[in-house]
Motif scaffolding. Structure first.
Motif: not given
Length: 314
Positions: A212-232
């Motif tokens: 899930t961390y890898t999937g979110i990092m791939i999709a991390a094109r916004s500030i919200k996604a970057k915050k989610a990646s740090r959460t994971v």
């Protein structure tokens, strides 16, 4: 009764019992430190739990439902594990039926936190990668079903062990014992299943968190996604903290080969560092990092029952 648990399964536990015949001031101090630390962090967990449950929007949000579930599970785990350790430290015996029930709760809640972390990571993955479907997928009802599944998966192995013990042990209701996990193993296959179950369990959870961390990092094109990646990523750190508890029994067996006096002190140190502190700090770190939970928690912690609306706009 199948008496195949033998010395290999009970060696370190029985070895520890044979070298703690007297309760001195050092033992009392150790037990007091463990109990006071546990009570302090359980109190913090419960304050955070009540703070989350007090806000209606949190009660309808999947991530906070899961987080409050983790707080509750870790509090039960800390309480029962510390009691069992204190009983061992002070040579207190329990009836086997009571010991088995305490181990059942302790073993179940031991697995609850990593499973909950995996579900929380999946929830963040859906929120970022499928934002339009998130509200339909991560509903409160489905979250509560996921929590029920987590409790089932966490308890199934221990429930089977206790049922087998009830059926095969004629002294289940009457025999006093020094309480330890090994005491509910009547057959070697139980120990093998326990080890295998834990291995598969943590590998599966680890793969889920990393994926899930890898999937979110791939999709991390916004500030919200970057915050989610740090959460994971924080969930991955929490998983590592949970895994430290899994290493305790192996380290304990290795320590049992050294001198008795040193073994007592090192066993206490490993229990405090590998079991107690990780479960104390993991939910607290996550709660204080969350921008929604932190002000509400600090409000309840500092102001008691005063109804102060924390500033959560972000």
């Amino acid at each position: 009764m199948a008496n195949q648990n033998g010395s290999s399964l009970e060696f370190s536990f029985l070895y520890y019992q044979t070298i703690t015949q007297q309760i001195d001031s050092t033992t009392i101090i150790k037990s007091s430190v463990v109990l006071s630390t546990t009570l302090f962090f359980i109190s913090l967990n419960l304050v955070m739990f009540l703070a989350i449950r007090s806000k209606p929007s949190f009660r309808e949000t999947s991530r906070y439902l899961l987080f409050s579930q983790m707080l509750l599970g870790d509090s039960f785990y800390l309480g029962f594990t510390t009691l069992l350790y204190s009983f061992t430290l002070t040579n207190i015996t329990l009836m086997k039926v009571l010991c088995s029930m305490m181990i059942l709760v302790s073993s179940t809640t031991f697995r609850i936190s990593p499973l909950t972390l995996a579900v929380m990571c999946l929830e963040r993955y859906v929120a970022i990668c499928f934002p339009l479907r998130h509200t339909d997928i991560a509903t409160p009802r489905r979250t509560n079903i996921a929590i029920a599944v987590v409790w089932f998966l966490g308890s199934v192995n221990s429930v089977i062990d206790v049922i087998f013990l009830i059926v095969r042990d004629t002294q289940f209701l009457t025999k006093p014992i020094y309480c330890g996990r090994e005491q509910i193993f009547l057959a070697k296959w139980q120990f093998d299943v326990f080890q295998s179950f834990n291995g598969v369990f943590f590998v599966t959870v680890g793969i889920t968190v990393i994926s899930t961390y890898t999937g979110i990092m791939i999709a991390a094109r916004s500030i919200k996604a970057k915050k989610a990646s740090r959460t994971v990523l924080l969930h991955l750190v929490q998983l590592v903290l949970c895994l430290s508890s899994f290493l305790f029994s192996s380290i304990e067996r290795a320590l049992s080969t050294i001198s008795s006096a040193l073994f007592i002190h090192l066993r206490y140190l490993t229990f405090f560092l590998l079991i107690l502190l990780p479960r104390c700090l993991s939910p607290l770190i996550y709660g204080l990092r969350d921008e929604g939970v932190r002000p509400l928690f600090l409000c309840y912690l500092c102001c008691g029952h005063r109804r102060i609306t924390p500033a959560t706009k972000h």
